[in-house]
Design an enzyme around this catalytic site. Structure first.
Site, PDB file in Angstrom:
ATOM      1  N   LYS A  22      68.591  53.539  71.621  1.00  0.00           N
ATOM      2  CA  LYS A  22      68.787  52.634  70.728  1.00  0.00           C
ATOM      3  C   LYS A  22      67.455  52.067  70.055  1.00  0.00           C
ATOM      4  O   LYS A  22      67.132  52.085  68.896  1.00  0.00           O
ATOM      5  CB  LYS A  22      69.574  51.239  71.093  1.00  0.00           C
ATOM      6  CG  LYS A  22      69.609  50.199  70.204  1.00  0.00           C
ATOM      7  CD  LYS A  22      70.201  48.854  70.939  1.00  0.00           C
ATOM      8  CE  LYS A  22      69.149  48.042  71.639  1.00  0.00           C
ATOM      9  NZ  LYS A  22      68.265  47.247  71.237  1.00  0.00           N
ATOM     10  N   ASN A  23      66.434  51.930  70.988  1.00  0.00           N
ATOM     11  CA  ASN A  23      65.146  51.180  70.567  1.00  0.00           C
ATOM     12  C   ASN A  23      64.088  52.330  70.052  1.00  0.00           C
ATOM     13  O   ASN A  23      63.465  51.959  69.460  1.00  0.00           O
ATOM     14  CB  ASN A  23      64.540  50.570  71.821  1.00  0.00           C
ATOM     15  CG  ASN A  23      65.184  49.122  71.977  1.00  0.00           C
ATOM     16  OD1 ASN A  23      66.074  48.668  71.392  1.00  0.00           O
ATOM     17  ND2 ASN A  23      65.063  48.483  73.031  1.00  0.00           N
ATOM     18  N   ARG A  96      67.692  41.185  65.415  1.00  0.00           N
ATOM     19  CA  ARG A  96      66.529  40.924  65.164  1.00  0.00           C
ATOM     20  C   ARG A  96      65.434  42.143  64.768  1.00  0.00           C
ATOM     21  O   ARG A  96      64.381  41.975  64.097  1.00  0.00           O
ATOM     22  CB  ARG A  96      65.901  40.430  66.365  1.00  0.00           C
ATOM     23  CG  ARG A  96      64.624  39.638  66.420  1.00  0.00           C
ATOM     24  CD  ARG A  96      63.996  39.481  67.770  1.00  0.00           C
ATOM     25  NE  ARG A  96      62.674  38.715  67.454  1.00  0.00           N
ATOM     26  CZ  ARG A  96      61.530  39.300  67.174  1.00  0.00           C
ATOM     27  NH1 ARG A  96      61.588  40.674  67.236  1.00  0.00           N
ATOM     28  NH2 ARG A  96      60.413  38.448  67.057  1.00  0.00           N
ATOM     29  N   CYS A 120      65.891  34.162  70.257  1.00  0.00           N
ATOM     30  CA  CYS A 120      67.298  34.878  70.654  1.00  0.00           C
ATOM     31  C   CYS A 120      67.292  34.185  72.176  1.00  0.00           C
ATOM     32  O   CYS A 120      66.583  33.515  72.954  1.00  0.00           O
ATOM     33  CB  CYS A 120      67.291  36.233  70.424  1.00  0.00           C
ATOM     34  SG  CYS A 120      66.427  37.203  71.509  1.00  0.00           S
ATOM     35  N   ARG A 125      60.460  34.811  70.032  1.00  0.00           N
ATOM     36  CA  ARG A 125      60.124  36.052  69.635  1.00  0.00           C
ATOM     37  C   ARG A 125      59.591  36.222  68.311  1.00  0.00           C
ATOM     38  O   ARG A 125      60.250  36.381  67.424  1.00  0.00           O
ATOM     39  CB  ARG A 125      61.505  36.954  69.725  1.00  0.00           C
ATOM     40  CG  ARG A 125      62.109  36.983  71.169  1.00  0.00           C
ATOM     41  CD  ARG A 125      63.066  38.232  71.220  1.00  0.00           C
ATOM     42  NE  ARG A 125      62.829  39.374  70.989  1.00  0.00           N
ATOM     43  CZ  ARG A 125      63.620  40.301  71.074  1.00  0.00           C
ATOM     44  NH1 ARG A 125      64.871  40.385  71.124  1.00  0.00           N
ATOM     45  NH2 ARG A 125      63.124  41.780  70.648  1.00  0.00           N
ATOM     46  N   PRO A 126      58.220  35.728  68.338  1.00  0.00           N
ATOM     47  CA  PRO A 126      57.491  35.602  66.951  1.00  0.00           C
ATOM     48  C   PRO A 126      57.311  36.980  66.404  1.00  0.00           C
ATOM     49  O   PRO A 126      57.116  38.005  67.369  1.00  0.00           O
ATOM     50  CB  PRO A 126      56.290  34.818  67.553  1.00  0.00           C
ATOM     51  CG  PRO A 126      56.058  35.158  68.970  1.00  0.00           C
ATOM     52  CD  PRO A 126      57.438  35.179  69.447  1.00  0.00           C
ATOM     53  N   ILE A 127      56.690  37.098  65.171  1.00  0.00           N
ATOM     54  CA  ILE A 127      56.431  38.331  64.677  1.00  0.00           C
ATOM     55  C   ILE A 127      54.846  37.918  64.093  1.00  0.00           C
ATOM     56  O   ILE A 127      54.492  38.740  63.251  1.00  0.00           O
ATOM     57  CB  ILE A 127      57.000  38.893  63.711  1.00  0.00           C
ATOM     58  CG1 ILE A 127      57.433  37.788  62.358  1.00  0.00           C
ATOM     59  CG2 ILE A 127      58.468  39.344  63.985  1.00  0.00           C
ATOM     60  CD1 ILE A 127      58.081  38.426  61.017  1.00  0.00           C
ATOM     61  N   ASP A 313      63.636  45.288  80.078  1.00  0.00           N
ATOM     62  CA  ASP A 313      65.206  45.809  79.478  1.00  0.00           C
ATOM     63  C   ASP A 313      65.848  46.116  80.581  1.00  0.00           C
ATOM     64  O   ASP A 313      66.986  46.423  80.628  1.00  0.00           O
ATOM     65  CB  ASP A 313      65.198  46.581  78.388  1.00  0.00           C
ATOM     66  CG  ASP A 313      64.700  46.158  76.939  1.00  0.00           C
ATOM     67  OD1 ASP A 313      64.415  44.893  77.036  1.00  0.00           O
ATOM     68  OD2 ASP A 313      64.528  46.771  76.308  1.00  0.00           O
ATOM     69  N   ARG A 405      76.092  46.270  71.547  1.00  0.00           N
ATOM     70  CA  ARG A 405      74.941  46.702  70.704  1.00  0.00           C
ATOM     71  C   ARG A 405      73.905  47.736  71.165  1.00  0.00           C
ATOM     72  O   ARG A 405      73.216  47.916  70.535  1.00  0.00           O
ATOM     73  CB  ARG A 405      73.964  45.022  70.734  1.00  0.00           C
ATOM     74  CG  ARG A 405      74.741  44.230  70.049  1.00  0.00           C
ATOM     75  CD  ARG A 405      73.810  42.824  69.749  1.00  0.00           C
ATOM     76  NE  ARG A 405      72.330  43.470  69.663  1.00  0.00           N
ATOM     77  CZ  ARG A 405      71.339  42.794  70.427  1.00  0.00           C
ATOM     78  NH1 ARG A 405      71.547  41.548  70.929  1.00  0.00           N
ATOM     79  NH2 ARG A 405      70.215  43.263  70.143  1.00  0.00           N
TER      80      ARG A 405
HETATM   81  C1  EPZ Z   1      61.275  45.783  71.799  1.00  0.00           C
HETATM   82  O1  EPZ Z   1      61.294  44.326  71.200  1.00  0.00           O
HETATM   83  C2  EPZ Z   1      62.689  45.976  72.168  1.00  0.00           C
HETATM   84  N1  EPZ Z   1      63.681  45.956  70.985  1.00  0.00           N
HETATM   85  C3  EPZ Z   1      63.462  45.130  73.147  1.00  0.00           C
HETATM   86  O2  EPZ Z   1      64.567  45.677  73.665  1.00  0.00           O
HETATM   87  C4  EPZ Z   1      62.375  45.154  74.380  1.00  0.00           C
HETATM   88  O3  EPZ Z   1      62.807  44.266  75.344  1.00  0.00           O
HETATM   89  C5  EPZ Z   1      60.999  44.817  74.158  1.00  0.00           C
HETATM   90  O4  EPZ Z   1      60.620  45.803  72.872  1.00  0.00           O
HETATM   91  C6  EPZ Z   1      60.054  44.846  74.996  1.00  0.00           C
HETATM   92  O5  EPZ Z   1      60.069  46.226  75.661  1.00  0.00           O
HETATM   93  C7  EPZ Z   1      63.411  47.075  70.261  1.00  0.00           C
HETATM   94  O6  EPZ Z   1      62.663  48.070  70.217  1.00  0.00           O
HETATM   95  C8  EPZ Z   1      64.486  47.012  69.033  1.00  0.00           C
HETATM   96  P1  EPZ Z   1      57.728  43.056  71.784  1.00  0.00           P
HETATM   97  P2  EPZ Z   1      60.042  43.640  70.395  1.00  0.00           P
HETATM   98  O7  EPZ Z   1      57.181  42.933  70.499  1.00  0.00           O
HETATM   99  O8  EPZ Z   1      59.522  44.863  69.675  1.00  0.00           O
HETATM  100  C9  EPZ Z   1      55.503  38.994  72.218  1.00  0.00           C
HETATM  101  C10 EPZ Z   1      66.773  45.371  74.311  1.00  0.00           C
HETATM  102  O9  EPZ Z   1      67.389  44.825  75.228  1.00  0.00           O
HETATM  103  N2  EPZ Z   1      55.124  38.989  70.784  1.00  0.00           N
HETATM  104  O10 EPZ Z   1      57.163  44.084  72.410  1.00  0.00           O
HETATM  105  O11 EPZ Z   1      60.516  42.500  69.962  1.00  0.00           O
HETATM  106  C11 EPZ Z   1      56.951  38.748  72.489  1.00  0.00           C
HETATM  107  O12 EPZ Z   1      57.450  37.211  72.202  1.00  0.00           O
HETATM  108  C12 EPZ Z   1      65.525  44.727  73.857  1.00  0.00           C
HETATM  109  O13 EPZ Z   1      67.151  46.593  73.935  1.00  0.00           O
HETATM  110  C13 EPZ Z   1      54.265  38.254  70.252  1.00  0.00           C
HETATM  111  O14 EPZ Z   1      53.942  37.130  70.649  1.00  0.00           O
HETATM  112  O15 EPZ Z   1      59.286  43.367  71.710  1.00  0.00           O
HETATM  113  C14 EPZ Z   1      57.316  39.151  73.913  1.00  0.00           C
HETATM  114  O16 EPZ Z   1      56.898  38.206  74.700  1.00  0.00           O
HETATM  115  C15 EPZ Z   1      65.693  43.341  73.523  1.00  0.00           C
HETATM  116  N3  EPZ Z   1      54.188  38.271  68.930  1.00  0.00           N
HETATM  117  C16 EPZ Z   1      56.274  40.203  73.969  1.00  0.00           C
HETATM  118  O17 EPZ Z   1      55.242  40.078  72.847  1.00  0.00           O
HETATM  119  C17 EPZ Z   1      54.582  39.282  68.045  1.00  0.00           C
HETATM  120  O18 EPZ Z   1      54.357  39.159  66.769  1.00  0.00           O
HETATM  121  C18 EPZ Z   1      56.867  41.723  73.643  1.00  0.00           C
HETATM  122  O19 EPZ Z   1      57.625  41.798  72.639  1.00  0.00           O
HETATM  123  C19 EPZ Z   1      55.263  40.403  68.799  1.00  0.00           C
HETATM  124  C20 EPZ Z   1      55.782  39.999  70.059  1.00  0.00           C
END
Ligand code: EPZ
Length: 428
Positions: A22-23, A96, A120, A125-127, A313, A405
């Protein structure tokens, strides 16, 4: 509202094939927005609610997206010369990962309006890292009324250091860089296998991408992307979930179509916990077989970390497995601060889990009881299903739509291993 009814205590036996990840599928699907009057054929796309939402989102933006009528898991994209640059709020709220269209849309249209995805049930989950990188590439970003408004006549390649190796930020910035002017050098990037899959798809589109696999990705922007074919890698999280299903039920399960290097972190912990497994490789794929354990799992410590560390995950599923270990295990969550909500439900099944800060202290018990529990998110739901399969008696896992999902045909796959499970629609 959907729920899964599970008659627990049946040792699972047999072979199960891993779905596409999926991811990995979601960012590659979003990358089709980079094309102009060109197409992409993407194989091994899992048929899930989230990939369905991405199809709806891309269609709403103007891309023609169709599943191949003869191959359920192949999706064909035709991207017109011009696409809409406004992501519809209902779809962004539904998933998201819709925010993965931000980078390609901005690069492609010079302007994007994207509702903020919000937090969520696994934490905030900031961007900010996605936006910071786009600003470094020359975008003007404004946040108002709950939406991101970004514009840039042409993004410009830069050296961008990510403060954290965020998966989504790495993907968004790689896609933005694919159509930027000049070279972008991304440092401290995520190293998850899903990133490699996006690199391969972008290369197929004719983008020169150089990823060293240890956190540096160089992308040479291009104006002329071409039609391509790509394939989604096997889903490492789904594979690990079925491996644990075999172990927790005292069964004998072989998971096919696995990339062993993608699941090393789990295999290392299983070895430490005393599980016997074997990896068989053929020219084109590999499988992992777990053998009926001779006793209870040994307790182990686990810390979630970015790849190649133990994946967040898989944290709920390993906690479910360790709730049956012979001793006290510690599981530390270092990626999402809210990812222990489900442990209260596992405790209702007889587990003994205390949350201390970001650590779950799991005192293993001999058995779990089948009861009615509710899933709070996708992986939490998978953990509760695993617990239900191992428990004595009948379990009902409510809100199981979260699980749909991320897990394709989970009921059928479990039944093929001998489980007695069924999805039901709960009364309103
Ligand atoms: C991806 O989410 C996955 N989703 C998540 O899958 C997975 O848990 C996660 O990576 C970590 O491996 C998809 O690929 C669609 P991150 P993502 O940005 O990209 C912080 C599932 O169950 N952060 O690596 O959103 C954030 O808050 C899921 O399939 C910031 O602070 O994860 C977190 O603490 C849910 N600012 C950490 O980084 C940002 O701008 C990791 O988030 C972005 C992230």
């Amino acid at each position: 509202m959907e729920r899964m009814r599970i008659a627990g205590g049946v040792p699972l036996k047999g072979r199960v094939k891993t779905q596409g990840a999926k991811n990995a599928a979601l960012p590659v699907m979003a990358a089709c927005l980079l094309l102009r009057g060109r197409g992409m054929r993407l194989a091994n796309v899992p048929d899930l609610n989230d990939t369905g939402t991405m199809i709806e989102l891309l269609s709403a933006l103007g891309v023609s997206v169709k599943r191949d009528p003869d191959e359920r898991n192949t999706v064909v994209f035709d991207t017109p010369d011009s696409v809409s640059c406004e992501a519809p709020e209902p779809l962004v709220r539904k998933m998201r990962a819709s925010s993965l269209v931000l980078g390609p849309l901005l690069a492609r249209c010079g302007r994007v309006v994207m509702p903020l995805p919000g937090g969520c049930s696994i934490g905030s989950r900031p961007i900010d890292l996605h936006l910071k990188g786009l600003v470094q590439m020359g975008a003007e970003v404004d946040i108002r009324g709950g939406a991101v408004y970004a514009k840039a006549r042409r993004l410009v390649g830069r050296r961008i250091y990510l403060d954290f190796p965020s998966v989504g930020a790495t993907e968004n910035l790689m896609m933005a860089a694919a159509c930027a002017k000049g070279e972008t050098i991304l440092e401290n990037t995520a190293r998850e296998p899903e990133i490699e899959n996006l690199v391969a798809a972008l290369r197929g589109m004719g983008v020169a991408v150089d990823a060293d696999g240890i956190g540096c990705v160089r992308v040479a922007g291009s104006d002329d992307l071409k039609s391509c074919s790509a394939r989604v890698i096997p889903d490492r999280i789904e594979a690990c979930t079925y491996i644990l299903a075999g172990i927790m039920t005292g069964g004998d399960v072989t998971v096919e179509d696995v990339v062993p290097e993608h699941i090393d972190a789990l295999l290392a912990k299983l070895e430490e916990a005393g599980v016997a497994f074997s990896v068989a490789r053929s020219e084109s794929s590999a499988s992992v077989a777990v053998r009926q354990p001779t006793g209870r799992l040994k307790p182990v410590s686990v810390k979630t970390m970015p790849f190649p560390g133990f994946p967040t995950d898989m944290q709920p599923q390993i906690v479910a497995a360790l709730s049956l270990a012979n001793g006290v295990s510690l599981v530390e969550e270092n990626i999402f601060q809210g990812r222990f909500l489900y442990t209260a439900e596992l405790n209702r099944m007889g587990a003994k889990i205390d949350i201390k800060g970001n650590t779950a202290v799991i005192s293993g018990v001999r058995s779990l009881d089948g009861v009615s529990v509710a899933a709070t998110d996708l992986r939490a739901g998978a953990a509760l299903i695993l617990a239900g399969l191992a428990a004595k008696g009948e379990s009902l896992v409510e809100n199981v739509e979260h699980v749909l999902r991320g897990y394709e045909d989970m009921d059928e796959k479990l039944r093929s291993l001998g489980a007695t499970v069924a999805f039901e629609t709960a009364d309103a």
